[in-house]
Design an enzyme around this catalytic site. Structure first.
Site, short mmCIF file in Angstrom:
data_model
loop_
_atom_site.label_atom_id
_atom_site.label_comp_id
_atom_site.label_asym_id
_atom_site.label_seq_id
_atom_site.Cartn_x
_atom_site.Cartn_y
_atom_site.Cartn_z
N THR A 108 0.81 -1.22 0.00
CA THR A 108 0.00 0.00 0.00
C THR A 108 0.85 1.27 0.00
O THR A 108 0.31 2.37 -0.04
CB THR A 108 -0.95 0.03 1.22
OG1 THR A 108 -0.15 -0.05 2.41
CG2 THR A 108 -1.93 -1.13 1.19
N GLY A 109 2.17 1.12 0.05
CA GLY A 109 3.02 2.31 -0.04
C GLY A 109 3.05 2.84 -1.47
O GLY A 109 2.55 2.20 -2.40
N ILE B 267 13.75 -5.01 -2.73
CA ILE B 267 14.01 -3.81 -3.52
C ILE B 267 14.56 -2.70 -2.63
O ILE B 267 15.39 -1.90 -3.06
CB ILE B 267 12.69 -3.33 -4.19
CG1 ILE B 267 12.06 -4.46 -5.03
CG2 ILE B 267 12.91 -2.08 -5.01
CD1 ILE B 267 12.93 -4.99 -6.13
N THR B 268 14.12 -2.65 -1.40
CA THR B 268 14.46 -1.59 -0.45
C THR B 268 15.96 -1.26 -0.46
O THR B 268 16.79 -2.16 -0.39
CB THR B 268 14.05 -2.01 0.97
OG1 THR B 268 12.71 -2.48 0.93
CG2 THR B 268 14.20 -0.86 1.95
N GLU B 269 16.27 0.02 -0.51
CA GLU B 269 17.66 0.44 -0.43
C GLU B 269 17.93 1.08 0.93
O GLU B 269 17.03 1.31 1.71
CB GLU B 269 18.02 1.39 -1.57
CG GLU B 269 17.15 2.63 -1.63
CD GLU B 269 17.54 3.58 -2.77
OE1 GLU B 269 18.40 3.24 -3.59
OE2 GLU B 269 16.96 4.68 -2.81
N TYR C 242 19.18 -2.15 -16.99
CA TYR C 242 18.17 -1.81 -17.99
C TYR C 242 18.87 -1.52 -19.31
O TYR C 242 18.42 -1.89 -20.39
CB TYR C 242 17.35 -0.58 -17.62
CG TYR C 242 16.81 -0.51 -16.22
CD1 TYR C 242 16.83 -1.60 -15.36
CD2 TYR C 242 16.24 0.68 -15.75
CE1 TYR C 242 16.32 -1.51 -14.07
CE2 TYR C 242 15.73 0.78 -14.47
CZ TYR C 242 15.78 -0.31 -13.64
OH TYR C 242 15.29 -0.20 -12.37
N GLU D 1 30.70 -4.05 -10.87
CA GLU D 1 31.20 -2.70 -10.66
C GLU D 1 32.34 -2.75 -9.65
O GLU D 1 32.62 -3.81 -9.07
CB GLU D 1 30.08 -1.75 -10.22
CG GLU D 1 29.35 -2.18 -8.97
CD GLU D 1 28.12 -1.30 -8.67
OE1 GLU D 1 27.43 -0.89 -9.61
OE2 GLU D 1 27.88 -1.04 -7.49
N HIS E 248 26.55 3.40 -4.51
CA HIS E 248 26.26 2.14 -3.83
C HIS E 248 27.14 2.03 -2.59
O HIS E 248 28.32 2.35 -2.64
CB HIS E 248 26.58 0.95 -4.73
CG HIS E 248 25.55 0.74 -5.79
ND1 HIS E 248 25.71 -0.16 -6.80
CD2 HIS E 248 24.35 1.31 -5.99
CE1 HIS E 248 24.65 -0.13 -7.57
NE2 HIS E 248 23.82 0.74 -7.10
#
Lengths: 387, 290, 387, 290
Positions: free
Chosen positions: B17-18, B96-98, B159, B209, B246
């Site tokens: 719901t966020g 997914i959360t960072e 992507y 990376e 990152h």
């Protein structure tokens, strides 16, 4: 986030680690009275977020309060690796018998917290690790029970310690581990951990790097951040939720995503250009963030052209496009820009930019090649729209 | 075939719901992913993009048979969400959360492994098996189904690679973003092993990376693989000691440089692209040589 | 070790758990001024380490400070299950909508810390567990990551809570878990955890039992022990490192090892006797401890005979024998004794005792049978040697 | 045969230079146990009863091949000693130390299991395989080798049972004191399983006491055993709510009573003695019935 030596020392002291008394001074006069209060020979150390301060002249001994004032006069206001020295630490000069290194790091390979120690302290541990890795003793914390005293004793014996030094070393290591966990450190080191004239172990210098991602639960640490140790543009960026690192080139870069930002810089370089910065506007960049990013990039007078490279995922191209136009209408300085905008809502984003006479490129290579030519003056760009 | 996610994926969205949860749930549903449930404490009874919301993962799993979850919960609460998913028997947890603290990530890693589940991420863009399931935030429309597996530590750079492959007419078996943090649930090496076993995958693109040693570790396995690997390492121009966005991307003590990683990959027989646009070119060549 | 309600409330409060304000009073006057300070209707509760104080009249409501004084007058000085009430807690009388139970226990079967909760609070949870176990919701802490918020929410939903009550319940449960760990509790419960008139959750009563073995690292808790809640003989025993529990019979028992002590009591009972106590002199009992043990046993006027049963392992029989003689020379009271002494240094121990005309038995059955006969007056024992 | 300890046991004594460590090391050596090393931090170079002392378990194991350890270290330091032993590859760790906090015991249990080792105790008298190895504090001279396995939660009560058996001429295969704390490393059930598999053991004596549910759990397995079991439960006369010395020995909420335990054992086919002296009698009868 880096803490200063004096901040780390205070935290270690609160946790019962033996750290000699010290005082912080922002002026030569404060350094003088600190030296007087401490008495005897003192060491005056630049408080700066840069390594190699000793070689740079940021550490001096003084035999008297007046000597301390003079040393502080020389050190305060220095720039070490481009960072200003606004404070010095005044501490008793220790009579050192033996110097060791003791640290804990977040060990990504082993997925735990690992102790590193070396009988060769006082020197750059990364150099030791590089040249003589066998001189470094390691011990990993267990994921369930954490770091245990037997491990600390084991390390102490490996370092060749005996008797009360083993007990003192183990005690310090256990407390250091607690400090590491409590403060969400990613690096915490005592270097040197010294045996002083009394025969006891003391932490003579200490360094802590705190996990930025943990600051939401450590407001007291967040408040300790010294913003004078960052470029003002980096501070401004952080405030806007942008990751920005100033570099030496003349091509400003605005990219979404850290990996793509690095790849964009690499591509600019591949075509012979020099990136002026690393800038990641983050995952869900708002128009405000794009505006802030533009401002930060253009504040660098060396910037001769800007490459904007956005691959929309969470970030929507239309939002970015509007942000670019908004930003351009807010900044005074005009430099040529090359924009590449693909992904979520790509068509709408492009339409918005082209409606404002801002040309877009479709591939990163094309965009990079073009921005390099423009920066070199090999191509005359279309005038950038704006206020 | 494919790896990790497919038409059999029954997806649960934690933090549905966020703002992000809602947006990406709609995107995933639209893509055709079988999103069977969402969880937000106190959200039971609501619906997001037609997906029913539950208070707890346990309830959601009992009611819908969810077997995979995706976590959009903010960093301070994300570890709890991951524990809840693993404790409730979810087999694959995509985070997914960072900006999750590293010490929390250590615990998450440990707990999820012990429960026999797998975590992808945190701080990752998720995974897509084109035409079957999109579990994450990678734009759906850039994919095309085909023989190339992609594994990447980066988000938008992934992507870029996917779009370049698709533009050249080269499809993907599964695209996996493992996340850019120092501590992640699933390594390059593990994903390479899965691609090696996957009959559909004929070549693999690995996007790394600077920082850490995950690429070097992967290189140790690439030499043993029967399938060609194309590599790309971001950060050739990154200065040492500065963290490139990152939490993991930092060259420290002379380790973790792009040069080292490129050397390791090439020594293992991978062809390494110098720019993102070269990735598709090298992938095409790798496929044609098979 | 048990804490009083007022002590536990204070600890919970310090950890951010919502506990209504309260005051402790040792006199009716203090209770009166406490009630005046709190205002409105108050509840006056006996502070005593015994369950069922409500039924025993140890909890009263009062509408005024004078009423509070009168209630305190009645409660202070009461004995509840044999324990004196020296303090009362004065707290606002709560307007309760709903009562729940929330506790954490050391869960020996599952080898972890387990939450127990029930929508039926305010009553004896052990009774609920016995009669309607299905009404108790449980959740186990994980050994690595501990108790997690999702578990607390899960329990809250199981209890039928919703909305902010779920958040408040989870918050309280997480804090309660922290209190449990920090204080090495073996039981920590809030009963009732109530929804009060404001619609918020409040801890209206709380109980904590602390692991005795952990007190070496909790001096602050050890200092909170209320010795008035133990028989003086038990306090004296604890000081001497002896485990002593007073019972109702007339045969004093001194044994080494808890299991053997229980088995000795059981055997006494089997032969028709009634043990006067449980007493374990511990593993390596010294002569001083044996003396203390004798003193404690003989301080009970009901004791008509004493059975000493020692199986030496760590404990050496000669040490025990000397302790017995030393003890006998120090205590005034003479009662008949039967001694059974086997194991490490058995011969020397027996020689010492027999040298002092103290007869020994070789088996537990024989010893028990004999001490029972002596206590019943069915056998006339040899006179006990002594000062 | 025997279980857990034997002539192959190479014993390490942790806390060997303490008062108890010294005393019992001498006793164990005298009994004939192969005590190969001791550990006391800072004690390296010393000898106790002819046994060399090392600073760390790692060193001791490397130098002597110790495979079993016994811990006499005081409670505040005992968990660390157990972790050290388990981390150094010791397979069997016998913890004599009493009064260890229960929360520490939870961690010890968890860690030792995860390392693939076994812990006996804490707060136990140790084990003896008569004529081969005495690893603990049970007086050596009361034993006699033979067909009865003993497992007990009690200390001196175990001696009582052993001595009674020996007095009747009945020998023991192995005597195992599992310890009286609420959390112990090895349960009745596990030891029963070992005795069931041990060819030498023909009957088992189980000595329990009030508190907990370990006896009831064991009863669940006794029904499946091919060997007869004789039980004894201490604490028939113990009043509820009072802790009988052992941290575990308490009747609470009407659970853990001697009656319940006796009932469970008898229902499973065990014969239960009413007094310690009856144990040997019942054991003799059990053996003769086989």
């Amino acid at each position: 986030m880096n803490l200063h030596e004096y901040q780390t020392r205070e935290i270690l002291r609160r946790h019962g680690i033996p750290v000699p008394p010290d005082q912080v001074a922002s002026t030569p006069e404060e350094a003088e009275s600190a030296a007087a209060a401490i008495g005897g020979e003192v060491v005056i150390k630049a408080q700066v977020h840069a390594g190699g301060r000793g070689k740079a002249g940021g550490v001096k001994l003084a035999n008297s309060p007046v000597g301390a004032r003079e040393a502080a006069e020389q050190i305060l206001g220095m720039q070490i690796k481009g960072l200003p020295v606004n404070k010095v630490l005044v501490a008793p000069a220790a009579d050192i018998t033996n110097e060791m290194y003791l640290g804990f790091i977040l060990d990504r390979a082993n997925k735990t917290v690992t102790l590193m120690a070396s009988a060769a302290g006082g020197v750059d541990i990364e150099e030791v690790a590089e040249r003589t890795p066998e001189k470094i003793v390691r011990a990993q914390a267990d994921p369930v029970i954490g770091f245990q005293p037997y491990q600390a004793r084991d390390v102490a014996y490996e370092l060749g310690l005996s008797g009360r030094h083993v007990r003192q070393f183990a005690d310090i290591a256990m407390r250091l581990y607690d400090v590491f966990l409590e403060n969400d450190a990613s690096l915490l080191e005592i270097n040197p951990l010294a045996i002083v004239a009394s025969g006891d172990l003391q932490a003579l210098d200490a360094k802590m790097v705190v996990d930025d991602n943990s600051l939401f639960r450590h407001p007291e640490l967040a408040a300790m951040e010294d913003h004078t140790q960052l470029a003002p543009s980096e501070v401004e960026a952080a405030r806007a939720g942008i990751t920005f690192i100033k570099l030496d080139g003349d091509i400003g870069c605005m990219v979404n995503g850290a990996g793509l930002a690095m790849a964009t810089m690499d591509t600019v370089k591949l075509y012979g250009g020099e990136p002026a910065n690393f800038l990641d506007i983050g995952g869900g960049a708002s128009a405000e963030q794009v505006t802030a990013a533009l401002n930060i990039i253009l504040a660098d007078p060396k910037v001769r052209a800007v490459l904007i490279n956005i691959f929309g995922g969470i970030t929507r191209c239309d939002v970015v496009a509007r942000g670019i136009l908004e930003g351009l209408s807010a900044v005074e300085r005009r430099v040529p820009m090359v924009v590449r905008l693909v992904g979520t809502n790509e068509e709408e984003g492009r339409r918005i930019l082209e409606g404002a006479q801002l040309p877009t490129a479709s591939s990163l290579s094309e965009a990079a090649e073009r921005v390099v030519r423009i920066a070199r003056g090999e191509e005359t760009p279309a005038p950038t729209p704006g206020a | 075939m494919s790896i990790l996610v497919s038409g059999d994926t029954r997806l649960l969205v934690q933090g549905i719901t966020g703002r992000e949860g809602q947006f990406h749930t709609a995107q995933m549903v639209e893509y055709g992913t079988r999103v069977v449930a969402g969880v937000t404490p106190g959200g039971a009874g609501r619906e997001v993009a037609g997906v029913p919301v539950y208070n707890t993962v346990r309830e959601a799993v009992e009611s819908t048979g969810a077997n995979t979850s995706i976590v959009y919960v903010p960093a301070p609460f994300a570890p709890d969400a991951v524990y809840e998913a693993a404790a409730s028997g979810i087999g694959l947890i995509v985070v997914i959360t960072e900006r999750i603290p590293a010490l929390d990530e250590l615990n998450m890693y440990e707990y999820v492994r012990r429960k026999g589940s797998r975590m992808i991420g945190p701080n990752c863009p998720g995974l897509t098996t084109p035409g079957e399931a999109k579990v994450g935030i990678i734009p759906g429309n850039i994919h095309k189904r085909g023989p190339v597996g992609i594994v990447s530590r980066s988000g938008t750079l992934t992507y870029e690679a996917v779009a370049a492959l698709t533009a050249r007419g080269i499809g993907q078996s599964t695209v996996v973003g493992i996340g850019g943090d120092p501590i992640v649930g699933t390594s390059f090496l593990e994903v390479l092993e899965m691609f090696e076993r996957d009959p559909e995958t004929e070549a693999v693109v690995l996007i790394g990376e600077i920082g850490g040693e995950a690429e070097e570790e992967a290189a140790g396995y690439i030499g043993e693989m029967s399938k060609p690997v194309v590599g790309f390492i971001a950060g050739r121009t990154a200065p040492p000691g500065r963290r490139m966005g990152h939490a993991g991307a930092i060259i420290s003590g002379g380790r973790g440089t792009a040069e080292e990683k490129v050397r390791a990959l090439e020594a293992a027989g991978a062809s390494v692209a110098r720019s993102p646009s070269e990735i598709a070119e090298l992938a095409e060549r790798a496929l044609s040589r098979r």
